[in-house]
Design a protein around this motif. Structure first.
Motif, short mmCIF file in Angstrom:
data_model
loop_
_atom_site.label_atom_id
_atom_site.label_comp_id
_atom_site.label_asym_id
_atom_site.label_seq_id
_atom_site.Cartn_x
_atom_site.Cartn_y
_atom_site.Cartn_z
N ASP A 1 32.33 4.16 -24.60
CA ASP A 1 32.54 2.67 -24.47
C ASP A 1 33.26 2.32 -22.98
OD1 ASP A 1 30.95 2.34 -26.48
OD2 ASP A 1 32.93 2.05 -27.86
N SER A 2 34.05 3.18 -22.42
CA SER A 2 34.74 2.91 -21.12
C SER A 2 33.95 3.49 -19.90
CB SER A 2 36.17 3.27 -21.33
OG SER A 2 36.79 2.80 -22.53
N GLY A 3 33.05 4.13 -20.07
CA GLY A 3 32.27 4.86 -18.93
C GLY A 3 32.44 6.27 -18.81
N TYR A 4 33.74 6.71 -19.57
CA TYR A 4 33.94 8.11 -19.57
C TYR A 4 32.88 9.21 -19.99
CZ TYR A 4 38.23 6.14 -17.50
OH TYR A 4 38.83 5.45 -16.69
N SER A 5 32.82 10.22 -19.50
CA SER A 5 31.64 10.95 -20.09
C SER A 5 32.33 11.84 -21.29
CB SER A 5 31.45 12.31 -19.20
OG SER A 5 30.36 12.96 -19.55
N THR A 6 31.40 11.95 -22.37
CA THR A 6 31.53 12.87 -23.79
C THR A 6 30.38 13.80 -23.68
OG1 THR A 6 30.12 11.26 -24.91
CG2 THR A 6 32.70 11.14 -24.85
N VAL A 7 30.68 15.00 -24.21
CA VAL A 7 29.72 16.16 -24.24
C VAL A 7 29.09 15.68 -25.71
CG1 VAL A 7 29.11 18.43 -24.72
CG2 VAL A 7 31.11 17.83 -23.37
N THR A 8 27.63 15.69 -25.60
CA THR A 8 26.92 15.14 -26.88
C THR A 8 25.58 16.34 -27.24
OG1 THR A 8 25.11 14.01 -25.31
CG2 THR A 8 26.96 12.92 -26.50
N GLY A 9 25.37 17.27 -26.32
CA GLY A 9 24.32 18.10 -26.50
C GLY A 9 24.80 19.14 -27.23
N ALA A 10 23.77 20.16 -27.91
CA ALA A 10 24.19 21.32 -28.63
C ALA A 10 24.41 22.39 -27.42
CB ALA A 10 22.86 21.77 -29.21
N ALA A 11 25.05 23.54 -28.13
CA ALA A 11 25.24 24.54 -27.21
C ALA A 11 24.02 25.40 -26.39
CB ALA A 11 26.07 25.78 -28.00
N LYS A 12 24.19 25.82 -25.45
CA LYS A 12 22.98 26.31 -24.66
C LYS A 12 22.93 27.94 -24.68
CE LYS A 12 22.64 22.13 -21.81
NZ LYS A 12 21.14 21.86 -22.13
N ILE B 1 35.03 18.78 -21.47
CA ILE B 1 35.31 17.79 -20.30
C ILE B 1 36.76 17.50 -20.40
CG2 ILE B 1 35.16 15.61 -19.67
CD1 ILE B 1 32.36 15.27 -20.41
N ASP B 2 37.78 17.69 -19.43
CA ASP B 2 39.10 17.48 -19.46
C ASP B 2 39.31 15.86 -19.43
OD1 ASP B 2 41.78 17.07 -18.82
OD2 ASP B 2 41.86 18.91 -17.93
N SER B 3 39.45 15.24 -20.19
CA SER B 3 39.64 13.79 -20.43
C SER B 3 40.78 13.27 -19.43
CB SER B 3 39.71 13.38 -21.67
OG SER B 3 40.91 13.55 -22.38
N GLU B 4 41.75 14.33 -18.91
CA GLU B 4 42.67 13.57 -18.27
C GLU B 4 42.25 13.57 -16.73
OE1 GLU B 4 46.43 15.50 -18.72
OE2 GLU B 4 46.34 15.41 -20.72
N LEU B 5 41.20 14.49 -16.18
CA LEU B 5 40.49 14.66 -15.14
C LEU B 5 39.36 13.74 -15.01
CD1 LEU B 5 40.96 18.28 -14.36
CD2 LEU B 5 42.34 16.62 -13.74
N CYS B 6 38.80 13.32 -15.92
CA CYS B 6 37.52 12.55 -15.69
C CYS B 6 37.71 11.11 -15.31
CB CYS B 6 36.79 12.49 -17.19
SG CYS B 6 35.26 11.56 -16.99
N ALA B 7 37.25 10.74 -14.30
CA ALA B 7 37.28 9.37 -13.63
C ALA B 7 36.06 8.48 -13.86
CB ALA B 7 37.54 9.58 -12.14
N GLY B 8 35.10 9.11 -14.56
CA GLY B 8 34.18 8.13 -15.09
C GLY B 8 33.00 7.92 -13.99
N HIS B 9 32.94 8.92 -13.11
CA HIS B 9 31.81 8.99 -11.82
C HIS B 9 30.44 8.86 -12.60
CE1 HIS B 9 34.53 9.11 -8.60
NE2 HIS B 9 35.11 10.22 -9.47
N GLY B 10 30.25 9.45 -13.53
CA GLY B 10 28.83 9.44 -14.19
C GLY B 10 27.80 10.44 -13.67
N ARG B 11 28.04 11.20 -13.10
CA ARG B 11 27.13 12.19 -12.09
C ARG B 11 26.67 13.21 -13.41
NH1 ARG B 11 30.05 14.02 -6.46
NH2 ARG B 11 29.83 11.91 -5.69
N CYS B 12 27.63 13.55 -14.23
CA CYS B 12 27.29 14.58 -15.31
C CYS B 12 26.09 14.06 -16.28
CB CYS B 12 28.49 14.91 -16.03
SG CYS B 12 29.36 13.69 -16.80
N GLU C 1 27.03 11.77 -22.30
CA GLU C 1 26.67 10.32 -22.29
C GLU C 1 27.98 9.81 -22.25
OE1 GLU C 1 27.17 9.25 -27.04
OE2 GLU C 1 24.97 9.52 -26.25
N ALA C 2 27.87 8.52 -21.78
CA ALA C 2 29.24 7.62 -21.35
C ALA C 2 29.59 7.03 -22.84
CB ALA C 2 28.84 6.58 -20.41
#
Length: 74
Positions: free
Chosen positions: A34-45, A11-22, A31-32
């Motif tokens: 504390d500010s509602g922005y997305s972070t990657v939490t899952g393992a590689a696929k 995720i490019d944190s400078e572009l993420c606007a926190g829409h939450g679709r991901c 997952e979101a």
């Protein structure tokens, strides 16, 4: 089983606007914070999931999600 590259979301944190679709579409991978922005939490696929990953990344209105190869799995 043949070797293939594993893939992960980035995720490019400078572009993420926190829409939450991901994290709404792929809660196993995002997952979101504390500010509602997305972070990657899952393992590689595995590379076999590339098409689904591109679908999820394409749902980001800010185009903040990219997919990167992370190594070789067996």
């Amino acid at each position: 089983m043949s070797d293939e590259q594993a893939l992960t979301y980035v995720i490019d944190s400078e572009l993420c606007a926190g829409h939450g679709r991901c994290y709404a579409l792929a809660p196993e991978s995002f997952e979101a914070d504390d500010s509602g922005y997305s972070t990657v939490t899952g393992a590689a696929k595995p590379a076999a999931e590339r098409e689904g990953m591109h679908f999820i990344a394409g749902q980001c209105p800010e185009e903040a999600i990219s997919i990167h190869a992370v190594g070789v799995t067996s």
